[in-house]
Each structure stands twice: as C-alpha cells, then as structure tokens.
Write a protein that holds these residues in place. Structure first.
Motif, PDB file in Angstrom:
ATOM      1  N   GLN A  12       0.822  -1.223   0.000  1.00  0.00           N
ATOM      2  CA  GLN A  12       0.000   0.000   0.000  1.00  0.00           C
ATOM      3  C   GLN A  12       0.851   1.266   0.000  1.00  0.00           C
ATOM      4  N   GLN A  13       2.141   1.086  -0.042  1.00  0.00           N
ATOM      5  CA  GLN A  13       3.090   2.215  -0.026  1.00  0.00           C
ATOM      6  C   GLN A  13       2.863   3.121   1.186  1.00  0.00           C
ATOM      7  N   GLN A  14       2.506   2.489   2.305  1.00  0.00           N
ATOM      8  CA  GLN A  14       2.403   3.242   3.570  1.00  0.00           C
ATOM      9  C   GLN A  14       3.762   3.154   4.268  1.00  0.00           C
ATOM     10  N   ILE A  15       4.712   3.903   3.698  1.00  0.00           N
ATOM     11  CA  ILE A  15       6.097   3.758   4.152  1.00  0.00           C
ATOM     12  C   ILE A  15       6.587   5.094   4.722  1.00  0.00           C
ATOM     13  N   GLY A  16       5.860   5.569   5.724  1.00  0.00           N
ATOM     14  CA  GLY A  16       6.223   6.824   6.386  1.00  0.00           C
ATOM     15  C   GLY A  16       7.608   6.789   7.004  1.00  0.00           C
ATOM     16  N   PHE A  17       8.131   5.576   7.267  1.00  0.00           N
ATOM     17  CA  PHE A  17       9.472   5.453   7.852  1.00  0.00           C
ATOM     18  C   PHE A  17      10.560   5.792   6.839  1.00  0.00           C
ATOM     19  N   HIS A  18      10.222   5.742   5.550  1.00  0.00           N
ATOM     20  CA  HIS A  18      11.249   5.959   4.521  1.00  0.00           C
ATOM     21  C   HIS A  18      11.628   7.434   4.448  1.00  0.00           C
ATOM     22  N   GLN A  19      12.926   7.706   4.533  1.00  0.00           N
ATOM     23  CA  GLN A  19      13.394   9.091   4.505  1.00  0.00           C
ATOM     24  C   GLN A  19      13.833   9.479   3.090  1.00  0.00           C
ATOM     25  N   GLN A  20      13.457  10.701   2.715  1.00  0.00           N
ATOM     26  CA  GLN A  20      13.772  11.173   1.363  1.00  0.00           C
ATOM     27  C   GLN A  20      15.180  11.743   1.266  1.00  0.00           C
ATOM     28  N   SER A  21      15.850  11.804   2.381  1.00  0.00           N
ATOM     29  CA  SER A  21      17.226  12.309   2.348  1.00  0.00           C
ATOM     30  C   SER A  21      18.092  11.426   3.257  1.00  0.00           C
ATOM     31  N   ILE A  22      19.385  11.618   3.139  1.00  0.00           N
ATOM     32  CA  ILE A  22      20.316  10.790   3.923  1.00  0.00           C
ATOM     33  C   ILE A  22      20.153  11.133   5.402  1.00  0.00           C
ATOM     34  N   ASN A  23      20.187  10.140   6.238  1.00  0.00           N
ATOM     35  CA  ASN A  23      20.042  10.370   7.671  1.00  0.00           C
ATOM     36  C   ASN A  23      21.229  11.201   8.188  1.00  0.00           C
ATOM     37  N   PRO A  24      20.932  12.367   8.789  1.00  0.00           N
ATOM     38  CA  PRO A  24      22.040  13.243   9.217  1.00  0.00           C
ATOM     39  C   PRO A  24      22.951  12.602  10.266  1.00  0.00           C
ATOM     40  N   TYR A  25      22.396  11.692  11.084  1.00  0.00           N
ATOM     41  CA  TYR A  25      23.256  11.028  12.079  1.00  0.00           C
ATOM     42  C   TYR A  25      24.266  10.104  11.403  1.00  0.00           C
ATOM     43  N   LEU A  26      23.847   9.497  10.303  1.00  0.00           N
ATOM     44  CA  LEU A  26      24.780   8.616   9.586  1.00  0.00           C
ATOM     45  C   LEU A  26      25.953   9.447   9.073  1.00  0.00           C
ATOM     46  N   ILE A  27      25.626  10.609   8.494  1.00  0.00           N
ATOM     47  CA  ILE A  27      26.692  11.474   7.957  1.00  0.00           C
ATOM     48  C   ILE A  27      27.606  11.921   9.098  1.00  0.00           C
ATOM     49  N   LYS A  28      26.988  12.297  10.207  1.00  0.00           N
ATOM     50  CA  LYS A  28      27.776  12.844  11.320  1.00  0.00           C
ATOM     51  C   LYS A  28      28.639  11.779  12.022  1.00  0.00           C
ATOM     52  N   PHE A  29      28.048  10.595  12.217  1.00  0.00           N
ATOM     53  CA  PHE A  29      28.724   9.631  13.095  1.00  0.00           C
ATOM     54  C   PHE A  29      29.407   8.463  12.381  1.00  0.00           C
ATOM     55  N   LEU A  30      29.239   8.370  11.065  1.00  0.00           N
ATOM     56  CA  LEU A  30      29.890   7.257  10.351  1.00  0.00           C
ATOM     57  C   LEU A  30      31.396   7.200  10.625  1.00  0.00           C
ATOM     58  N   PRO A  31      32.091   8.365  10.700  1.00  0.00           N
ATOM     59  CA  PRO A  31      33.537   8.297  10.982  1.00  0.00           C
ATOM     60  C   PRO A  31      33.867   7.575  12.291  1.00  0.00           C
TER      61      PRO A  31
END
Ligand SMILES: C[S@@+](CC[C@H](N)C(=O)[O-])C[C@H]1O[C@@H](n2cnc3c(N)ncnc32)[C@H](O)[C@@H]1O
Length: 219
Positions: A12-31
């Motif tokens: 039903q494409q009820q995928i409110g969990f899906h983010q349209q942009s990269i998760n900022p925590y991933l960018i910040k904490f991946l290092p």
C-alpha cells in the motif's frame, strides 16, 4: 510484527518510515566506525533506505537484508542499479559491485553470511519490533555480528502508552538490560525531536527523544 504487516505496508506504499534524504546522524557519526576503504556494512531491515546509497558513495560495500521483495525492487529501480539475481531456499540475492541485498527473513540469516562485515547500521530496525520480539532481534543481531565489530544504532524513545508503534519506544534502560551483555554501548547523541514529528504532536505524545549509539560487539 508479522511479515504480513510489512508486506501490506509496502504493497500500500504506507512507508512513512522511509526518509527522502540521507540520515544526518549517519553522515555525522559514520567516521566513529573508523572504517577502511571498501569496508562492508551490514544494514538490517534495510527497506529502500537512501542511506545505503550514501554508504556506497563513500566507497563502502553494503550488505542489506529486507523481507519485502517490492522494497528491494523499488530500491534497485529508483537507483537505476544493474544487478545479478540468484536464490536459495531462504533468500533471494541481488548483487551489484558495491551492493549485496538479501531478500528474506532476518531471523534466517546465518553468521557466515556476515563473516566479512566491518560495521553495521541500524536505523528503524530495532525500533520496528514490539517489546517481545525486540529482544529476539537483539539476540539474533548479537549472534550475527562478529566480535569487535562496531555499528551505529538510531533509536526513538517516548511514553509508549501514549501511542502505539511502530516505531516502538526503546529506552536507554532497555538497551542496557537487553544488549549490554553482548555489546559495549556508548551514547553519542540524544535530542528532543518532538517538534519535527507531526504524527507524535498530533497524538499529543508528551515527549520524544531520538538517540544515536555506538555499539561494539564484545568478544
Ligand atoms: C521501519 S522499516 C525501516 C526500513 C529502513 N531501515 C529505513 O530506515 O528506511 C522496517 C523494515 O524492516 C522490514 N522487515 C520487517 N521484518 C523483517 C524481517 N523479519 N526480516 C527482514 N526485514 C524485515 C520491513 O519490510 C521494513 O522495510
């Protein structure tokens, strides 16, 4: 959550969990994961998360596991990804140069399938499970992640009685009780995110915290 719950959501494409942009925590904490070039990162319950695209863009390999076939098909189509397909009794495999998607039940994964991972990233996976299944998920994750491997975990916590999940509330105390035996747990950041979550505001949830943890599988 039974598999049919998630298949219905995707159908039903009820995928409110899906983010349209990269998760900022991933960018910040991946290092924080101190990964070498070409490291392989396990993404449990990956959906069609754009975070996988970010990880491959950084030069890493992604090993994603997702139950729903249409989620995988959407990811491959939307990313215009060329791939090869194979299968066995439990899984379908979709492989591209830096991308390895395993379509099937996370609980059927075997440790040898993850023997070459160098990190993992759990966003909206642990918090997708209700209480009784969450501890099973945490146990299976501990069984799959090799000793010494670190990962990022993003959780949400709120008064569970004020709203039914998913996402389900996961407290720091829950993590300590259910995961500290197998993982070293370090809180990297915790933020009040109520104002940015209209669904929670509308339901008059009194508070909502989002936290990011660094987990390291103990020997
Ligand atoms: C809340 S979504 C999160 C997706 C992704 N992590 C993201 O950030 O967009 C949970 C995902 O887990 C998948 N899922 C649920 N049960 C699963 C299972 N047993 N094995 C693998 N994937 C599962 C669902 O189909 C859904 O795509």
């Amino acid at each position: 959550m039974q598999p049919s719950f998630w298949h219905d959501k995707w159908q039903q494409q009820q995928i409110g969990f899906h983010q349209q942009s990269i998760n900022p925590y991933l960018i910040k904490f991946l290092p924080q994961l101190s990964l070498s070039a070409n490291a392989q990162i396990f993404v449990p319950l990956c959906g069609k998360s754009l975070d996988m695209h970010y990880l491959t863009e950084q030069g890493y390999q992604v090993l994603g596991c997702e139950l729903d076939a249409s989620a995988i098909a959407q990811y491959l189509q939307e990313q215009q990804q060329q791939y090869t397909h194979s299968s066995d009794t439990d899984f379908n495999y979709f492989d591209a140069p830096q991308l390895h998607l395993v379509q099937g039940d996370f609980f059927k994964l075997q440790p040898q399938q993850l023997s070459r991972i160098n990190g993992f990233y759990d966003r909206a996976a642990l918090i997708a499970w209700p209480d009784e299944m969450r501890s099973q998920y945490a146990q299976k994750l501990a069984q799959l992640i090799p000793a010494g491997i670190s990962g990022l975990l993003v959780t949400l916590d709120y008064p569970q009685a004020e709203l039914s999940g998913p996402p389900f509330a996961v407290s720091d105390a829950w993590l300590q009780q259910h995961m500290a035996t197998d993982f070293e747990i370090e809180l990297l950041q915790s933020l009040d995110v109520l104002a940015e979550n209209p669904r929670f505001v509308k339901k008059q949830v009194s508070w909502l915290n989002e936290s990011v943890y660094l987990l390291r599988r103990k020997a």
